[in-house]
Scaffold this motif. Structure first.
Motif, PDB file in Angstrom:
ATOM      1  N   MET A  96       0.843  -1.172   0.000  1.00  0.00           N
ATOM      2  CA  MET A  96       0.000   0.000   0.000  1.00  0.00           C
ATOM      3  C   MET A  96       0.891   1.238   0.000  1.00  0.00           C
ATOM      4  O   MET A  96       1.950   1.256   0.620  1.00  0.00           O
ATOM      5  N   GLU A  97       0.441   2.275  -0.687  1.00  0.00           N
ATOM      6  CA  GLU A  97       1.203   3.521  -0.707  1.00  0.00           C
ATOM      7  C   GLU A  97       0.713   4.471   0.384  1.00  0.00           C
ATOM      8  O   GLU A  97      -0.478   4.513   0.695  1.00  0.00           O
ATOM      9  N   TYR A  98       1.669   5.207   0.937  1.00  0.00           N
ATOM     10  CA  TYR A  98       1.392   6.214   1.956  1.00  0.00           C
ATOM     11  C   TYR A  98       2.131   7.493   1.590  1.00  0.00           C
ATOM     12  O   TYR A  98       3.248   7.454   1.070  1.00  0.00           O
ATOM     13  N   ALA A  99       1.516   8.629   1.910  1.00  0.00           N
ATOM     14  CA  ALA A  99       2.194   9.921   1.795  1.00  0.00           C
ATOM     15  C   ALA A  99       2.670  10.299   3.189  1.00  0.00           C
ATOM     16  O   ALA A  99       1.898  10.233   4.153  1.00  0.00           O
ATOM     17  N   LEU A 100       3.947  10.644   3.291  1.00  0.00           N
ATOM     18  CA  LEU A 100       4.488  11.203   4.524  1.00  0.00           C
ATOM     19  C   LEU A 100       4.560  12.699   4.293  1.00  0.00           C
ATOM     20  O   LEU A 100       5.402  13.190   3.547  1.00  0.00           O
ATOM     21  N   LEU A 101       3.633  13.430   4.895  1.00  0.00           N
ATOM     22  CA  LEU A 101       3.504  14.875   4.687  1.00  0.00           C
ATOM     23  C   LEU A 101       4.273  15.609   5.774  1.00  0.00           C
ATOM     24  O   LEU A 101       4.035  15.397   6.965  1.00  0.00           O
ATOM     25  N   ILE A 102       5.185  16.468   5.356  1.00  0.00           N
ATOM     26  CA  ILE A 102       6.072  17.163   6.278  1.00  0.00           C
ATOM     27  C   ILE A 102       5.529  18.571   6.533  1.00  0.00           C
ATOM     28  O   ILE A 102       5.362  19.352   5.602  1.00  0.00           O
ATOM     29  N   TYR A 103       5.263  18.863   7.798  1.00  0.00           N
ATOM     30  CA  TYR A 103       4.769  20.179   8.196  1.00  0.00           C
ATOM     31  C   TYR A 103       5.796  20.877   9.064  1.00  0.00           C
ATOM     32  O   TYR A 103       6.532  20.244   9.807  1.00  0.00           O
TER      33      TYR A 103
ATOM     34  N   GLU B 153      18.841  13.044   2.765  1.00  0.00           N
ATOM     35  CA  GLU B 153      19.508  12.114   1.836  1.00  0.00           C
ATOM     36  C   GLU B 153      19.653  10.738   2.476  1.00  0.00           C
ATOM     37  O   GLU B 153      19.416   9.715   1.812  1.00  0.00           O
ATOM     38  N   ARG B 154      20.010  10.698   3.747  1.00  0.00           N
ATOM     39  CA  ARG B 154      20.137   9.407   4.451  1.00  0.00           C
ATOM     40  C   ARG B 154      18.771   8.721   4.539  1.00  0.00           C
ATOM     41  O   ARG B 154      18.666   7.503   4.355  1.00  0.00           O
ATOM     42  N   PHE B 155      17.728   9.500   4.825  1.00  0.00           N
ATOM     43  CA  PHE B 155      16.386   8.934   4.904  1.00  0.00           C
ATOM     44  C   PHE B 155      15.962   8.364   3.545  1.00  0.00           C
ATOM     45  O   PHE B 155      15.474   7.241   3.460  1.00  0.00           O
ATOM     46  N   ALA B 156      16.169   9.129   2.477  1.00  0.00           N
ATOM     47  CA  ALA B 156      15.795   8.675   1.130  1.00  0.00           C
ATOM     48  C   ALA B 156      16.591   7.432   0.732  1.00  0.00           C
ATOM     49  O   ALA B 156      16.047   6.512   0.116  1.00  0.00           O
ATOM     50  N   THR B 157      17.863   7.381   1.106  1.00  0.00           N
ATOM     51  CA  THR B 157      18.685   6.199   0.826  1.00  0.00           C
ATOM     52  C   THR B 157      18.144   4.986   1.558  1.00  0.00           C
ATOM     53  O   THR B 157      18.053   3.889   0.998  1.00  0.00           O
ATOM     54  N   MET B 158      17.766   5.157   2.823  1.00  0.00           N
ATOM     55  CA  MET B 158      17.189   4.066   3.602  1.00  0.00           C
ATOM     56  C   MET B 158      15.911   3.555   2.936  1.00  0.00           C
ATOM     57  O   MET B 158      15.708   2.354   2.800  1.00  0.00           O
TER      58      MET B 158
ATOM     59  N   ASP C  54      13.364  -0.640  -0.784  1.00  0.00           N
ATOM     60  CA  ASP C  54      12.436  -0.597  -1.919  1.00  0.00           C
ATOM     61  C   ASP C  54      11.089   0.011  -1.506  1.00  0.00           C
ATOM     62  O   ASP C  54      10.028  -0.418  -1.949  1.00  0.00           O
ATOM     63  N   ALA C  55      11.155   1.025  -0.659  1.00  0.00           N
ATOM     64  CA  ALA C  55       9.946   1.684  -0.170  1.00  0.00           C
ATOM     65  C   ALA C  55       9.740   3.065  -0.787  1.00  0.00           C
ATOM     66  O   ALA C  55       8.665   3.642  -0.657  1.00  0.00           O
ATOM     67  N   MET C  56      10.745   3.611  -1.451  1.00  0.00           N
ATOM     68  CA  MET C  56      10.664   4.963  -2.019  1.00  0.00           C
ATOM     69  C   MET C  56       9.876   4.931  -3.321  1.00  0.00           C
ATOM     70  O   MET C  56      10.167   4.177  -4.224  1.00  0.00           O
ATOM     71  N   ARG C  57       8.844   5.763  -3.381  1.00  0.00           N
ATOM     72  CA  ARG C  57       8.058   5.898  -4.606  1.00  0.00           C
ATOM     73  C   ARG C  57       8.137   7.317  -5.164  1.00  0.00           C
ATOM     74  O   ARG C  57       7.783   7.574  -6.284  1.00  0.00           O
ATOM     75  N   GLY C  58       8.588   8.269  -4.343  1.00  0.00           N
ATOM     76  CA  GLY C  58       8.733   9.645  -4.810  1.00  0.00           C
ATOM     77  C   GLY C  58       8.777  10.593  -3.637  1.00  0.00           C
ATOM     78  O   GLY C  58       8.698  10.184  -2.483  1.00  0.00           O
ATOM     79  N   GLY C  59       8.882  11.865  -3.954  1.00  0.00           N
ATOM     80  CA  GLY C  59       8.883  12.887  -2.924  1.00  0.00           C
ATOM     81  C   GLY C  59       9.529  14.145  -3.438  1.00  0.00           C
ATOM     82  O   GLY C  59      10.359  14.103  -4.351  1.00  0.00           O
ATOM     83  N   LYS C  60       9.132  15.254  -2.857  1.00  0.00           N
ATOM     84  CA  LYS C  60       9.660  16.553  -3.265  1.00  0.00           C
ATOM     85  C   LYS C  60       9.510  17.547  -2.128  1.00  0.00           C
ATOM     86  O   LYS C  60       8.599  17.456  -1.303  1.00  0.00           O
TER      87      LYS C  60
ATOM     88  N   TYR D 277       7.035  12.665   1.063  1.00  0.00           N
ATOM     89  CA  TYR D 277       7.599  11.446   0.514  1.00  0.00           C
ATOM     90  C   TYR D 277       6.428  10.540   0.187  1.00  0.00           C
ATOM     91  O   TYR D 277       5.455  10.469   0.961  1.00  0.00           O
ATOM     92  N   LEU D 278       6.498   9.851  -0.914  1.00  0.00           N
ATOM     93  CA  LEU D 278       5.534   8.829  -1.269  1.00  0.00           C
ATOM     94  C   LEU D 278       6.239   7.499  -1.068  1.00  0.00           C
ATOM     95  O   LEU D 278       7.290   7.256  -1.676  1.00  0.00           O
ATOM     96  N   ILE D 279       5.693   6.675  -0.176  1.00  0.00           N
ATOM     97  CA  ILE D 279       6.363   5.419   0.176  1.00  0.00           C
ATOM     98  C   ILE D 279       5.440   4.229  -0.058  1.00  0.00           C
ATOM     99  O   ILE D 279       4.223   4.380  -0.163  1.00  0.00           O
ATOM    100  N   GLU D 280       6.043   3.062  -0.088  1.00  0.00           N
ATOM    101  CA  GLU D 280       5.323   1.793  -0.144  1.00  0.00           C
ATOM    102  C   GLU D 280       5.572   1.080   1.171  1.00  0.00           C
ATOM    103  O   GLU D 280       6.724   0.971   1.624  1.00  0.00           O
ATOM    104  N   ALA D 281       4.503   0.619   1.806  1.00  0.00           N
ATOM    105  CA  ALA D 281       4.618  -0.132   3.056  1.00  0.00           C
ATOM    106  C   ALA D 281       3.451  -1.114   3.126  1.00  0.00           C
ATOM    107  O   ALA D 281       2.364  -0.823   2.619  1.00  0.00           O
ATOM    108  N   PRO D 282       3.655  -2.265   3.739  1.00  0.00           N
ATOM    109  CA  PRO D 282       2.583  -3.267   3.781  1.00  0.00           C
ATOM    110  C   PRO D 282       1.372  -2.838   4.622  1.00  0.00           C
ATOM    111  O   PRO D 282       0.259  -3.281   4.371  1.00  0.00           O
ATOM    112  N   ASP D 283       1.604  -1.978   5.620  1.00  0.00           N
ATOM    113  CA  ASP D 283       0.503  -1.542   6.478  1.00  0.00           C
ATOM    114  C   ASP D 283       0.906  -0.265   7.213  1.00  0.00           C
ATOM    115  O   ASP D 283       2.042   0.201   7.096  1.00  0.00           O
ATOM    116  N   LEU D 284      -0.040   0.287   7.987  1.00  0.00           N
ATOM    117  CA  LEU D 284       0.209   1.536   8.699  1.00  0.00           C
ATOM    118  C   LEU D 284       1.350   1.400   9.706  1.00  0.00           C
ATOM    119  O   LEU D 284       2.154   2.315   9.857  1.00  0.00           O
TER     120      LEU D 284
END
Length: 117
Positions: free
Chosen positions: A1-8, A30-35, A40-46, A82-89
């Motif tokens: 499932m995809e999740y958006a991690l919204l940074i405020y 950069e370290r977070f995006a590399t992790m 294989d959880a990174m789907r995008g982000g800006k 960040y747009l990520i892929e994770a199996p659950d919440l």
């Protein structure tokens, strides 16, 4: 499932950082995006432009009003995602805990429905 991690955050606080703080923050991201990529959880982000550059459209019946800036006046604004892929919440929360930001909203992405055409 995809999740958006919204940074405020507070744009005034972001703007008050010196060059060393900006470089360190960028390195943490950069370290977070590399992790995420390694898992294989990174789907995008800006990073988003400042809230003052936003344009808000508000529909009221057939009328559309257009205003400069974000919808609401608040000290915490959406600064990126960040747009990520994770199996659950729970897995999404575990990844989000490594995000180097003070406020992160985790929101499931609703899959697009087939149009039937």
């Amino acid at each position: 499932m995809e999740y958006a991690l919204l940074i405020y955050g507070d744009e005034k606080a972001w703007a008050s950082r010196d060059e060393d703080q900006i470089r360190e923050n960028n390195a943490r991201h950069e370290r977070f995006a590399t992790m995420l990529a390694e898992r294989d959880a990174m789907r995008g982000g800006k990073e988003l432009a400042l809230a003052g550059s936003a344009t808000t459209l508000r529909h009221q019946g057939d009328d559309v009003s257009i205003t400069d800036g974000p919808f609401a006046e608040t000290t915490e604004v959406l600064g990126g995602f960040y747009l990520i892929e994770a199996p659950d919440l729970d897995a999404a929360m575990a990844l989000a805990k490594a995000l180097p930001e003070l406020v992160v909203e985790i929101r499931p992405i609703v899959p697009m429905r087939e149009s039937g055409s």
